[in-house]
Design an enzyme around this catalytic site. Structure first.
Site, PDB file in Angstrom:
ATOM      1  N   HIS A  54     -28.813 -34.142  -7.860  1.00 39.59           N
ATOM      2  CA  HIS A  54     -29.775 -33.463  -8.730  1.00 39.59           C
ATOM      3  C   HIS A  54     -31.025 -34.291  -9.010  1.00 39.59           C
ATOM      4  O   HIS A  54     -32.135 -33.759  -9.033  1.00 39.59           O
ATOM      5  CB  HIS A  54     -29.060 -33.131 -10.040  1.00 39.59           C
ATOM      6  CG  HIS A  54     -29.878 -32.368 -11.024  1.00 39.59           C
ATOM      7  ND1 HIS A  54     -30.335 -31.089 -10.774  1.00 39.59           N
ATOM      8  CD2 HIS A  54     -30.331 -32.684 -12.268  1.00 39.59           C
ATOM      9  CE1 HIS A  54     -31.024 -30.648 -11.830  1.00 39.59           C
ATOM     10  NE2 HIS A  54     -31.052 -31.608 -12.737  1.00 39.59           N
TER      11      HIS A  54
ATOM     12  N   ASP B 272     -39.860 -38.103   0.614  1.00 36.65           N
ATOM     13  CA  ASP B 272     -41.129 -38.397   1.301  1.00 36.65           C
ATOM     14  C   ASP B 272     -41.923 -39.520   0.624  1.00 36.65           C
ATOM     15  O   ASP B 272     -42.400 -40.447   1.281  1.00 36.65           O
ATOM     16  CB  ASP B 272     -42.021 -37.146   1.351  1.00 36.65           C
ATOM     17  CG  ASP B 272     -41.544 -36.137   2.392  1.00 36.65           C
ATOM     18  OD1 ASP B 272     -40.502 -36.387   3.033  1.00 36.65           O
ATOM     19  OD2 ASP B 272     -42.215 -35.100   2.558  1.00 36.65           O
TER      20      ASP B 272
ATOM     21  N   GLY C 119     -46.001 -30.698  -8.829  1.00 33.80           N
ATOM     22  CA  GLY C 119     -45.128 -30.342  -9.948  1.00 33.80           C
ATOM     23  C   GLY C 119     -45.799 -30.792 -11.237  1.00 33.80           C
ATOM     24  O   GLY C 119     -47.010 -31.071 -11.274  1.00 33.80           O
TER      25      GLY C 119
ATOM     26  N   HIS D 299     -25.612 -33.425 -10.802  1.00 34.66           N
ATOM     27  CA  HIS D 299     -25.482 -32.466 -11.915  1.00 34.66           C
ATOM     28  C   HIS D 299     -24.066 -31.907 -11.878  1.00 34.66           C
ATOM     29  O   HIS D 299     -23.570 -31.564 -10.807  1.00 34.66           O
ATOM     30  CB  HIS D 299     -26.512 -31.339 -11.763  1.00 34.66           C
ATOM     31  CG  HIS D 299     -26.724 -30.570 -13.023  1.00 34.66           C
ATOM     32  ND1 HIS D 299     -25.786 -29.694 -13.520  1.00 34.66           N
ATOM     33  CD2 HIS D 299     -27.761 -30.564 -13.907  1.00 34.66           C
ATOM     34  CE1 HIS D 299     -26.246 -29.175 -14.648  1.00 34.66           C
ATOM     35  NE2 HIS D 299     -27.440 -29.690 -14.914  1.00 34.66           N
TER      36      HIS D 299
ATOM     37  N   ARG E 159     -24.051 -36.766 -18.122  1.00 31.23           N
ATOM     38  CA  ARG E 159     -23.839 -36.083 -16.839  1.00 31.23           C
ATOM     39  C   ARG E 159     -22.941 -36.831 -15.877  1.00 31.23           C
ATOM     40  O   ARG E 159     -22.147 -36.235 -15.171  1.00 31.23           O
ATOM     41  CB  ARG E 159     -25.189 -35.896 -16.149  1.00 31.23           C
ATOM     42  CG  ARG E 159     -25.884 -34.740 -16.687  1.00 31.23           C
ATOM     43  CD  ARG E 159     -27.076 -34.412 -15.878  1.00 31.23           C
ATOM     44  NE  ARG E 159     -27.765 -33.386 -16.634  1.00 31.23           N
ATOM     45  CZ  ARG E 159     -29.012 -33.055 -16.450  1.00 31.23           C
ATOM     46  NH1 ARG E 159     -29.731 -33.663 -15.527  1.00 31.23           N
ATOM     47  NH2 ARG E 159     -29.563 -32.116 -17.163  1.00 31.23           N
TER      48      ARG E 159
ATOM     49  N   ALA F 197     -36.599 -26.189 -12.818  1.00 28.90           N
ATOM     50  CA  ALA F 197     -35.970 -26.733 -14.028  1.00 28.90           C
ATOM     51  C   ALA F 197     -35.671 -25.587 -14.988  1.00 28.90           C
ATOM     52  O   ALA F 197     -36.522 -24.748 -15.249  1.00 28.90           O
ATOM     53  CB  ALA F 197     -36.892 -27.744 -14.685  1.00 28.90           C
ATOM     54  N   GLN F 198     -34.458 -25.557 -15.489  1.00 31.81           N
ATOM     55  CA  GLN F 198     -34.060 -24.421 -16.336  1.00 31.81           C
ATOM     56  C   GLN F 198     -33.979 -24.788 -17.810  1.00 31.81           C
ATOM     57  O   GLN F 198     -34.483 -24.080 -18.671  1.00 31.81           O
ATOM     58  CB  GLN F 198     -32.689 -23.893 -15.883  1.00 31.81           C
ATOM     59  CG  GLN F 198     -32.691 -23.315 -14.497  1.00 31.81           C
ATOM     60  CD  GLN F 198     -31.311 -22.790 -14.106  1.00 31.81           C
ATOM     61  OE1 GLN F 198     -30.412 -22.668 -14.924  1.00 31.81           O
ATOM     62  NE2 GLN F 198     -31.151 -22.487 -12.823  1.00 31.81           N
ATOM     63  N   GLY F 199     -33.317 -25.921 -18.101  1.00 34.30           N
ATOM     64  CA  GLY F 199     -32.926 -26.246 -19.473  1.00 34.30           C
ATOM     65  C   GLY F 199     -34.094 -26.262 -20.439  1.00 34.30           C
ATOM     66  O   GLY F 199     -34.053 -25.637 -21.498  1.00 34.30           O
TER      67      GLY F 199
ATOM     68  N   ARG G  11     -29.835 -40.369 -16.110  1.00 31.62           N
ATOM     69  CA  ARG G  11     -30.902 -39.772 -16.926  1.00 31.62           C
ATOM     70  C   ARG G  11     -30.352 -38.845 -18.027  1.00 31.62           C
ATOM     71  O   ARG G  11     -29.418 -38.080 -17.799  1.00 31.62           O
ATOM     72  CB  ARG G  11     -31.831 -38.956 -16.020  1.00 31.62           C
ATOM     73  CG  ARG G  11     -32.970 -38.279 -16.737  1.00 31.62           C
ATOM     74  CD  ARG G  11     -33.894 -37.623 -15.739  1.00 31.62           C
ATOM     75  NE  ARG G  11     -33.255 -36.575 -14.985  1.00 31.62           N
ATOM     76  CZ  ARG G  11     -33.145 -35.320 -15.401  1.00 31.62           C
ATOM     77  NH1 ARG G  11     -33.638 -34.952 -16.574  1.00 31.62           N
ATOM     78  NH2 ARG G  11     -32.567 -34.419 -14.644  1.00 31.62           N
TER      79      ARG G  11
ATOM     80  N   GLU H 116     -40.408 -38.076 -10.841  1.00 30.41           N
ATOM     81  CA  GLU H 116     -39.120 -38.473 -10.265  1.00 30.41           C
ATOM     82  C   GLU H 116     -39.240 -39.521  -9.157  1.00 30.41           C
ATOM     83  O   GLU H 116     -38.343 -40.338  -8.965  1.00 30.41           O
ATOM     84  CB  GLU H 116     -38.393 -37.226  -9.729  1.00 30.41           C
ATOM     85  CG  GLU H 116     -36.987 -37.522  -9.244  1.00 30.41           C
ATOM     86  CD  GLU H 116     -36.188 -36.288  -8.907  1.00 30.41           C
ATOM     87  OE1 GLU H 116     -36.681 -35.161  -9.136  1.00 30.41           O
ATOM     88  OE2 GLU H 116     -35.061 -36.444  -8.411  1.00 30.41           O
TER      89      GLU H 116
ATOM     90  N   GLU I  97     -28.533 -30.297 -25.355  1.00 35.42           N
ATOM     91  CA  GLU I  97     -27.964 -30.596 -24.034  1.00 35.42           C
ATOM     92  C   GLU I  97     -27.137 -31.868 -24.130  1.00 35.42           C
ATOM     93  O   GLU I  97     -27.150 -32.551 -25.156  1.00 35.42           O
ATOM     94  CB  GLU I  97     -29.064 -30.675 -22.976  1.00 35.42           C
ATOM     95  CG  GLU I  97     -29.650 -29.294 -22.712  1.00 35.42           C
ATOM     96  CD  GLU I  97     -30.667 -29.274 -21.595  1.00 35.42           C
ATOM     97  OE1 GLU I  97     -30.491 -29.991 -20.602  1.00 35.42           O
ATOM     98  OE2 GLU I  97     -31.647 -28.526 -21.734  1.00 35.42           O
TER      99      GLU I  97
END
Ligand code: SIN
Length: 509
Positions: A338, A208, A9, A229, A276, A44-46, A373, A362, A113
């Site tokens: 999330h 993992d 990632g 979330h 959140r 991830a969208q935001g 977060r 993460e 956000e």
């Protein structure tokens, strides 16, 4: 020098890119996914936090600490706030060619956000993670000193004389386990959402990296802080598609089935844009108290159809698959696991307590996220600590690598139903280690997890591990860790909420 990076990632890719600037370095980056684009980053969208127009690093630090319920490390937040925006420009925009949304005058468009005091989230519609991932991968695949291996699952870290010297890795194509030796190893494996029945995370988010680090003797911290979330789309698909917080940032409101805008009472100041943990718990409470299956998220009454289609194409696509049109219908939403705010303890350079072993993104815990977060800081964290870990490695001396013999294994018991065991674990975690916890439930979960771990270890010891068995073993170990941390911490803070504790935080300030 050889570096092994586990996970590709934004954190793993950013570390690989920085290391590869030095031609004397060779980097092997592995992912268990057959498609390297299949990571949490992609989902991830935001967007990604940078410096907004009327913004400065101190304002971002304050927002991070407030959202984190006061537990965030100010030092880590300061590193993020000062280094992050420069890396967004130099790595993502200039090196990788990511094109964030711009207004007609060419200026970046900044999104808002939850719990941000300023507009500062740059994005590409609501497909930001996918676009960043594609551009990062294109860039690193063109570097001659990077080898990217897909379909490779890390099994265990190899530690020699207290120094991590790489990992044993399952080649999923051949079924063989091979040692991959490295002077430095970086864990960038992402989170733990798949330990819970309801999640927004992809299949690989099963703990993992945390489990491997624990077995190698690394210190783990803040494991009780699982971020749920508030808005995962409640449809017949698993994992539930995320409905980005940016949708609430652009005005969407939350309603009960009888049309009550409950966030007005829960947090009159921040309403749907409270942190959140506050919004997720408010939704969960409404569902539990009133027997609702979900609540509604309504953007249609707040924005025009054209605006919704242009700003949130991913949302429109996901909704269409479920027969929902968000330009005129409300969207059914529930909270879902999330993000892991805890993780492998690291210093400000991503170094764990085991020499030669780094953790970034993460899977790591710099303390940045405290107990909850702040939205859209995760991509930035991956970018910053990927870069930092690489810079630290480039200052280190070479370590003499030992010779390693691969482990012997035989075939698995075909009767052992891995999927069923995983389902059992996910239900247990959702019911007893979810948004609201108490001692009785946590103790029950602890006992069941102990039993499950025994079964899994027995199976694991005598069999040739498959990716699914490796994942179940790791998931069970990390589920035990989270449950025990939640049992020990009797104080409700941020995302860790004990219904049997007296202290609770419902509001931002
Ligand atoms: C979202 O778009 O709501 C998720 C972004 C994040 O997890 O920070």
């Amino acid at each position: 020098m050889e570096t092994l990076i586990i996970g590709c990632g934004i954190a793993g890719a950013s570390a690989a890119l920085r290391l590869s600037d030095d031609p004397s370095q060779h980097i092997t980056i592995i992912t268990r996914a057959p498609d390297p684009e299949d990571s949490n980053t992609s989902w991830a969208q935001g967007g990604i936090v940078t410096r907004g127009l009327d913004d400065n690093p101190s304002l971002l630090v304050e927002d991070i600490v407030r959202a984190g319920a006061g537990l965030s490390s100010r030092q880590a937040a300061y590193v993020l706030a000062t280094e992050g925006p420069k890396l967004v420009q130099s790595v993502l925009v200039e090196t990788c060619g990511v094109q964030f949304d711009r207004a007609d005058d060419g200026e970046l468009v900044y999104g808002l956000e939850a719990a941000h005091s300023r507009r500062r989230v740059v994005h590409k519609g609501d497909k930001t993670g996918a676009v960043i991932t594609r551009q990062l991968l294109l860039t690193l695949q063109a570097r001659p000193n990077i080898t990217l291996l897909t379909d490779h699952t890390a099994v265990d870290l190899m530690v020699h004389d207290g120094h991590c010297v790489g990992a044993t890795v399952l080649n999923r194509q051949t079924g063989e386990i091979e040692p991959v030796l490295a002077h430095h190893t970086i864990l960038a494996t992402g989170g733990v959402g798949q330990l819970f029945r309801n999640t927004t995370n992809p299949a690989g988010a099963r703990g993992d990296g945390v489990a491997m680090a624990m077995r190698a003797g690394a210190t783990i911290s803040n494991a009780e802080y699982i971020q749920f979330h508030p808005t995962a789309m409640y449809i017949n698909e698993h994992p539930f598609p995320l409905v980005s917080e940016a949708v609430r940032g652009e005005g969407a409101i939350l309603l009960t089935p009888d049309g009550r805008r409950f966030m007005l009472d829960v947090d009159p100041e921040w309403k749907e844009l409270a942190p959140r943990d506050v919004v997720a718990r408010a939704i969960y409470s409404e569902m539990k108290l009133n027997g609702y299956e979900h609540v509604w998220l309504d953007i249609a009454s707040q924005r025009s159809p054209d605006y919704i289609r242009e700003r949130f194409p991913q949302l429109v696509e996901n909704c269409a698959k479920a027969g929902i049109d968000p330009t005129c219908d409300p969207i059914p939403v529930v909270p879902a696991a999330h993000y892991f705010c805890g993780g492998i303890s690291v210093d400000l350079w991503g170094q764990t307590s085991v020499a030669g072993l780094y953790a970034i993104g993460e899977v790591s815990c710099t303390g940045l996220h405290g107990a909850n977060r702040l939205a859209s800081t995760s991509l930035l964290e991956g970018l910053v600590w990927g870069d930092r870990a690489a810079r630290d490695i480039l200052t280190r001396d070479t370590y003499h690598l030992p010779r390693i013999i691969p482990p012997f294994t035989s075939d698995a018991d075909p009767e052992f139903d891995i999927q069923q065991m995983m389902g059992f674990l996910q239900n247990l975690m959702w019911e007893h280690v979810g948004l609201m916890r108490d001692e009785t439930g946590l103790r029950q979960a602890h006992q069941h997890i102990q039993w499950l771990r025994k079964q899994v270890e027995k199976q694991y010891r005598y069999s040739r591990p498959t990716d699914a068995l490796i994942g179940l073993r790791n998931a069970a170990q990390v589920a035990g860790l989270i449950t025990d941390a939640a049992l020990q911490n009797q104080t409700s803070t941020g995302a860790h909420y004990r219904t049997d504790s007296v202290r609770e935080r419902l509001h931002v300030s």
